[in-house]
Write an enzyme that holds these catalytic residues in place. Structure first.
Site, PDB file in Angstrom:
ATOM      1  N   ASP A 301      55.598  56.219 -13.296  1.00 39.65           N
ATOM      2  CA  ASP A 301      56.552  55.238 -13.789  1.00 39.65           C
ATOM      3  C   ASP A 301      56.046  53.880 -13.304  1.00 39.65           C
ATOM      4  O   ASP A 301      55.457  53.790 -12.228  1.00 39.65           O
ATOM      5  CB  ASP A 301      57.943  55.529 -13.216  1.00 39.65           C
ATOM      6  N   THR A 303      57.610  50.962 -12.394  1.00 37.11           N
ATOM      7  CA  THR A 303      58.300  50.333 -11.268  1.00 37.11           C
ATOM      8  C   THR A 303      58.243  51.225 -10.031  1.00 37.11           C
ATOM      9  O   THR A 303      58.615  52.393 -10.081  1.00 37.11           O
ATOM     10  CB  THR A 303      59.769  50.057 -11.628  1.00 37.11           C
ATOM     11  N   ASP A 533      62.153  57.518 -10.006  1.00 34.28           N
ATOM     12  CA  ASP A 533      63.193  57.198  -9.030  1.00 34.28           C
ATOM     13  C   ASP A 533      64.568  57.041  -9.654  1.00 34.28           C
ATOM     14  O   ASP A 533      65.545  56.770  -8.948  1.00 34.28           O
ATOM     15  CB  ASP A 533      62.842  55.917  -8.267  1.00 34.28           C
TER      16      ASP A 533
END
Length: 779
Positions: A301, A303, A533
């Protein structure tokens, strides 16, 4: 019935204490490690320990107490294993406390943060997007939330909930926030009752190493007892006395048991978990260390992995006659009434004023919709990805967005709508663009270069604009980042197999699409790791062979991930990869040492069933061989640094050394008993002594091969073990039931044999490599 509680105050301290005394307190989160009692039980109560005890009892009957030494070796080995596991457990438990989920609870008018075992019946919880419920509850206040109950129902579709609706433990919020009141805690909660009904649980994705070793153990379990019984009967029928028959049979059966192999694998994984805990990585289950070492596709991902996740508002671009002065309070008010607390919302709140507005209705952010909105006195407003808010983005605006995205900005839009429904916004008027900047993580390039060198393909899956993501991926040095695709522009049905074979960067990806991409890589034969996350990553994290979550991410994501990076530092994944490779490579190496003894013991038992002479070893004579060529060296070698790529051919790696060694041992023993016991008239004591000497020599050659590549420490280890073995057979012969080797007539026989050990081993290995190993398809 739920007791009515003031939503502004919550329970008082007296009410909390009363519920604790009444047993209405929630249970703590399940431990990630076994209890000390379980560690002792699982290490002591094993099938092979039972066999060892039975064999020890038989030896005790003979009165030859020194032959019980094999029990001492087994006890010491088990003790070391227990000590290491308890030591590892304590380190992992400390780390799990740091990453354990906390919840916001309102009591006495104040909001307190506590772990789930601090929650009591009727408590008020403040929950928001990404939180996973540890208790059953009912919604008291919300502007609108969506809940994922897939861990309970198996259905991943988000369910809208309103005031008065029930929430079950185990579910998590996909969007929005709410004040909920606890209705059931502990064993009365839904998730606890569901767990108790499931009396048996099957482990998924367990260790391939342990699976392979357990298959070997299962075969040996079937073989050992019948073969031992037949050998015993043949000895008695061959007119051996009872004591000789017992000692020979016990020696054969002790030789067949690869004591310590399963223990060593478990200890190696436990030590790795302890090492990773020291580096702030929490391992939720030990086999995941091994699985990550086999990963060849790593899905990132953007970020938190490529970027630091520290977002900041860079610019507001007005459109359609609006001004920056109009948009600043609108955005500031909108982001606050919606109530999202993700990184983007925090960046906007930090940079924009709060006009103190209130909303009559809120549509919280959803990863599937990729926008959020609210009904304000001024009208309906939404904020999010322009491609998802508008049916068609105007050409001039699309060009602007592409330019900003190519510069690495995250581009959001703010718009006014005539409706505010999840699937219908009516007429949408784009009022402006919001540019958010995310900085590249400091060590990103070095980390990704390492994975590239280790043949791990990096793929970027993000909900952001693919052009923005590709720009950042290119800056981070990810190969193929120019091959990008906008998943929002693909028409159904989507050919995911073609996509994963073609592209590296996937933008505007929905949670369901993330999962389908992972499935497609797995279908292509890859082992996939997924980082994430947020709640939008949960489906993919659960599907992947290995899930990795950041400690600062949602509790729902952390609850199903195999690894939690406590410091949210993705660089720590290098340590995890290396620990997994160390375990697999080292166990592959040392397993051959254990199986040499097993293989030659089985073959010799079969042969000596039909021979008149007694079994070539007594139990005590195997002790210097098994301890000095297997037991002690294997524990050192199993903990050595070894970060080579995984071959995936466990049995081949084992058999390349174990099979030639076993053939050499059997050949030398048959030569000793055939020629020495027949032509030369050597006694049984002499032939068994020579058998110990030649078997030890073969095992030391195997140990040298297992220890490659050699360094000073490994050479020192092998030399030290060889010296101890020489001392044992030369100067401690009486203890080990050996005759003196300081006999020139005996030396004329065994010295030439010793000289041939290495050449003979090499010859057998070469012949097997060309004739046998090359033709077998190893798994």
């Amino acid at each position: 019935m739920v007791a009515q509680t003031n939503t502004q105050v919550g329970l008082t301290a007296a009410e909390v204490q009363a519920r604790i005394q009444a047993g209405q307190q929630n249970e703590p989160a399940p431990a990630l490690t076994r209890s000390v009692k379980q560690i002792f039980r699982d290490n002591l109560l094993t099938w092979f320990n039972l066999i060892n005890l039975i064999l020890g009892g038989l030896v005790f009957i003979t009165g030859s107490y020194k032959n019980l030494l094999f029990l001492g070796v087994a006890i010491v080995s088990t003790g070391i294993g227990i000590f290491q596991e308890i030591r590892s457990k304590r380190q992992v438990d400390k780390m799990s406390l740091l990453s354990e989920a906390t919840y916001r609870v309102k009591r006495d008018g104040q909001v307190a943060t506590m772990h789930q075992d601090g929650i009591v019946q009727d408590d008020l919880l403040l929950v928001s997007r990404g939180d996973q419920l540890p208790v059953d509850a009912v919604i008291l206040e919300t502007a609108g939330i969506e809940v994922d109950e897939s861990q309970i129902t198996g259905e991943a579709t988000a369910i809208a909930k309103a005031n008065g609706d029930a929430l079950v433990s185990g579910s998590f919020l996909v969007s929005g926030q709410a004040v909920v009141q606890v209705t059931a805690v502990g064993h009365k909660s839904f998730i606890s009752q569901l767990s108790s009904e499931a009396s048996t649980a099957t482990a998924t994705n367990s260790s391939q190493l342990l699976k392979t070793i357990n298959r070997i153990i299962k075969v040996l379990t079937i073989v050992i007892l019948p073969l031992g019984a037949i050998l015993m009967i043949s000895r008695l029928m061959g007119h051996s006395n009872l004591n000789q028959a017992i000692l020979g049979t016990v020696a054969a059966m002790v030789g067949m048991i690869p004591e310590g192999l399963v223990l060593l694998t478990s200890v190696s994984l436990a030590v790795s978990a302890m090492n990773l805990a020291r580096k702030r990585v929490l391992v939720r289950e030990l086999p995941s260390i091994e699985r990550l070492a086999r990963v060849d596709v790593l899905c990132l991902d953007k970020t938190g992995t490529i970027t630091s996740g520290q977002l900041k508002l860079t610019q507001i671009v007005p459109l359609n006659g609006t001004s920056v002065e109009q948009l600043r309070p609108l955005l500031g008010g909108l982001v606050r009434v919606i109530g999202d607390d993700n990184e983007t919302a925090q960046a906007l709140k930090n940079a924009l004023p709060d006009p103190g507005w209130t909303a009559t209705r809120v549509m919280p952010f959803s990863s599937a919709r990729k926008w959020s909105g609210a009904v304000l006195p001024q009208g309906n407003f939404v904020m999010g990805a322009p491609e998802f808010m508008l049916k068609r983005v105007p050409a001039d605006v699309a060009k602007q967005m592409t330019t900003y995205a190519q510069s690495g900005y995250r581009v959001l839009g703010v718009a006014q709508t005539t409706q505010l429904e999840a699937d219908d916004l009516g007429e949408v008027t784009l009022m402006g663009l919001v540019l958010i900047e995310d900085e590249l993580r400091p060590n990103a390039q070095t980390t990704f270069q390492y994975f590239k060198n280790q043949d791990v393909a990096l793929k970027v899956i993000s909900g952001d604009n693919p052009v923005t993501v590709a720009n950042i991926a290119q800056r981070a040095g990810i190969d193929g980042s120019e091959r990008l695709v906008d998943m929002s522009q693909l028409a159904a049905p989507i050919d995911y197999d073609e996509l994963v074979a073609t592209y590296t960067v996937f933008g505007r990806v929905t949670p369901t699409q993330k999962k389908q991409l992972v499935i497609a890589w797995q279908r292509a034969g890859h082992t996939v790791a997924m980082t994430g996350d947020g709640v939008n990553d949960i489906l993919a994290l659960r599907q992947a062979d290995c899930g990795i979550a950041m400690a600062g991410g949602s509790e729902a994501a952390k609850s199903i991930a195999d690894f939690v990076l406590v410091n949210a530092n993705f660089d720590a994944m290098l340590s995890v990869l290396n620990e997994g490779r160390r375990v697999i490579n080292n166990i592959e190496r040392v397993a051959s040492l254990y199986l040499i003894k097993t293989m030659y013991s089985v073959v010799l038992s079969l042969i000596f069933i039909f021979m008149a002479s007694g079994y070539p070893f007594q139990p005590i004579q195997l002790t210097p061989i098994s301890t000095l060529t297997v037991g002690i060296p294997s524990f050192f070698l199993a903990l050595e640094p070894n970060y080579q790529r995984i071959t995936g051919q466990f049995m081949k790696q084992v058999m390349v050394i174990a099979l030639p060694a076993a053939i050499c041992v059997v050949t030398y023993i048959m030569l000793i008993f055939g020629v020495g016991g027949g032509e030369l008239g050597l006694s049984y004591a002499q032939t068994s002594t020579l058998s110990v000497l030649l078997t030890g020599a073969v095992c030391f050659v195997a140990l040298l091969m297992v220890a490659r590549p050699l360094n000073r420490l490994k050479i020192g280890l092998v030399v030290a073990m060889a010296v101890c073995f020489a001392v044992a057979v030369l100067f401690m012969g009486k203890l080990f039931s050996l005759v003196s080797l300081f006999d020139w007539q005996l030396a004329l026989y065994y010295l030439p044999l010793l000289v041939t050990v290495y050449p003979f081993f090499y010859l057998v290995q070469e012949l097997l490599g060309k004739r046998v190993f090359a033709k077998i398809k190893w798994r």
